[in-house]
Design an enzyme around this catalytic site. Structure first.
Site, PDB file in Angstrom:
ATOM      1  N   ASP A  42      -6.135  -6.220  -7.880  1.00 57.61           N
ATOM      2  CA  ASP A  42      -5.013  -5.489  -7.283  1.00 57.61           C
ATOM      3  C   ASP A  42      -3.894  -5.341  -8.300  1.00 57.61           C
ATOM      4  O   ASP A  42      -3.258  -6.323  -8.698  1.00 57.61           O
ATOM      5  CB  ASP A  42      -4.511  -6.227  -6.047  1.00 57.61           C
ATOM      6  CG  ASP A  42      -3.361  -5.488  -5.374  1.00 57.61           C
ATOM      7  OD1 ASP A  42      -3.624  -4.459  -4.727  1.00 57.61           O
ATOM      8  OD2 ASP A  42      -2.202  -5.930  -5.519  1.00 57.61           O
ATOM      9  N   TYR A  47       4.057  -3.297 -11.814  1.00 57.00           N
ATOM     10  CA  TYR A  47       3.848  -4.615 -12.412  1.00 57.00           C
ATOM     11  C   TYR A  47       3.987  -4.558 -13.928  1.00 57.00           C
ATOM     12  O   TYR A  47       4.068  -5.588 -14.583  1.00 57.00           O
ATOM     13  CB  TYR A  47       2.467  -5.165 -12.049  1.00 57.00           C
ATOM     14  CG  TYR A  47       2.224  -5.346 -10.571  1.00 57.00           C
ATOM     15  CD1 TYR A  47       3.260  -5.290  -9.645  1.00 57.00           C
ATOM     16  CD2 TYR A  47       0.935  -5.566 -10.083  1.00 57.00           C
ATOM     17  CE1 TYR A  47       3.025  -5.447  -8.287  1.00 57.00           C
ATOM     18  CE2 TYR A  47       0.690  -5.733  -8.728  1.00 57.00           C
ATOM     19  CZ  TYR A  47       1.745  -5.660  -7.833  1.00 57.00           C
ATOM     20  OH  TYR A  47       1.507  -5.812  -6.487  1.00 57.00           O
ATOM     21  N   LYS A  76      -1.021   1.266  -7.616  1.00 57.49           N
ATOM     22  CA  LYS A  76      -0.065   1.792  -6.638  1.00 57.49           C
ATOM     23  C   LYS A  76       0.921   2.766  -7.259  1.00 57.49           C
ATOM     24  O   LYS A  76       1.345   2.600  -8.405  1.00 57.49           O
ATOM     25  CB  LYS A  76       0.714   0.626  -5.991  1.00 57.49           C
ATOM     26  CG  LYS A  76      -0.179  -0.456  -5.399  1.00 57.49           C
ATOM     27  CD  LYS A  76       0.640  -1.601  -4.847  1.00 57.49           C
ATOM     28  CE  LYS A  76      -0.248  -2.786  -4.503  1.00 57.49           C
ATOM     29  NZ  LYS A  76      -0.667  -3.546  -5.699  1.00 57.49           N
ATOM     30  N   HIS A 107       3.175   2.418  -2.778  1.00 55.79           N
ATOM     31  CA  HIS A 107       3.639   1.030  -2.887  1.00 55.79           C
ATOM     32  C   HIS A 107       4.682   0.669  -1.824  1.00 55.79           C
ATOM     33  O   HIS A 107       4.593  -0.378  -1.182  1.00 55.79           O
ATOM     34  CB  HIS A 107       4.217   0.794  -4.288  1.00 55.79           C
ATOM     35  CG  HIS A 107       4.243  -0.645  -4.698  1.00 55.79           C
ATOM     36  ND1 HIS A 107       4.132  -1.046  -6.012  1.00 55.79           N
ATOM     37  CD2 HIS A 107       4.355  -1.782  -3.985  1.00 55.79           C
ATOM     38  CE1 HIS A 107       4.176  -2.369  -6.070  1.00 55.79           C
ATOM     39  NE2 HIS A 107       4.320  -2.841  -4.858  1.00 55.79           N
TER      40      HIS A 107
END
Length: 305
Positions: A42, A47, A76, A107
């Site tokens: 994931d 990130y 996302k 997201h």
């Protein structure tokens, strides 16, 4: 063990989240996880480690550790790219060194000021409050997500951090139904109504933060709960394994994160035992409606108000 999505594709019920994993740690993490048996990873543009994930996956594929068709890769769309969905998806694919995504999620259900494709910035005004873009609707964003499926860039699409109201709306205006709703859910924040509503309408629930808070938002962890520690002793398991097994028995996909090899192994050893109905009910009694993952302190506005 996998769940069949409404798109027809199978998603492993246990995955590995890579949020806040440092770039230099990523290769060893991905390689070790694959060796242990993880196939579901994931990720997210926000990130800021998609290039490192891509390098690690490419290395694993080149070494013959795993085949691409056996992997399930999620990433996302960030808030600032709601008006640039196709470009953002292609940017993530390039960074991840992939030809397609298994799952692409919205997201957060909020469009913010565009800061450049893939930059994933959260622009703030002079008062330190998130700059929200009121010209891009969630419906517009979703139809662009649907285009990704027809273009062959994405196999399944879904939503993240959507409540019942927004999930219902998405079901109403979608041509391609959301396959997944990724939400925070754990014993302290069970959200049973949202979980059941999503599942009733064919949407798989993926649990982020399945172990509760880890202190990043100044939050309290389920790992320290005395009741859960008692269950861990009863089943001769770790508290984390009890939490993950509870999520699995709710028919939710769980995506714990860790960069420690010992924890990786523990988090995957959750298929050889089962919690009794009495113990499932006991865990249900622990609900505090306690959200741990809340970006308010970064955005200057309570999005859940």
């Amino acid at each position: 063990m996998a769940i069949t999505l409404n798109s027809g594709f199978k998603m492993p019920i246990v995955g590995l989240g890579v949020w806040r994993v440092e770039g230099k740690e990523m290769r060893d993490l991905i390689i070790n996880a694959i060796k242990i048996g993880f196939r579901h990873f994931d990720c997210a543009a926000d990130y800021k480690n998609e290039p490192e994930v891509g390098e690690a996956l490419a290395g694993a594929l080149q070494a013959g550790l795993v085949k691409r068709e056996d992997l399930f890769i999620t990433t996302k769309l960030w808030n600032s790219d709601h008006g640039h969905v196709v470009e953002a998806c292609k940017d993530s694919l390039k960074k991840l060194q992939l030809d397609y995504l298994d799952l692409y999620l919205v997201h957060f259900p909020i469009a913010t000021t565009h800061t450049g494709v893939g930059t994933t910035a959260s622009a703030l005004d002079e008062d330190g409050v998130l700059e929200i873009d009121t010209t891009v609707s969630l419906e517009t964003t979703w139809h662009a997500m649907e285009d990704l499926v027809s273009m062959g860039l994405v196999r399944s699409i879904g939503i993240s951090n959507y409540d019942i109201f927004l999930t219902r709306d998405c079901l109403a205006y979608s041509k391609v139904k959301p396959a997944v709703n990724q939400i925070e859910t754990h014993p302290y924040f069970q959200r049973d109504s949202l979980v059941k509503f999503s599942q009733k309408h064919g949407i798989c629930v993926m649990a982020h933060t399945p172990l509760g808070g880890d202190g990043y938002f100044g939050s309290e962890s389920c790992l320290d709960d005395t009741v859960l520690k008692g269950l861990a002793a009863k089943y001769k398991r770790t508290v984390a394994q009890i939490l993950l097994r509870w999520g699995i028995q709710r028919n939710t996909v769980v995506i714990p994160k860790t960069s420690k090899l010992e924890r990786l192994e523990e988090n995957f050893q959750v298929f050889d035992f089962e919690l009794t109905k009495e113990d499932m009910d006991l865990i249900e009694s622990l609900d505090r409606k306690y959200r741990t993952n809340n970006p308010t302190k970064f955005w200057g506005i309570d999005m859940y108000a």
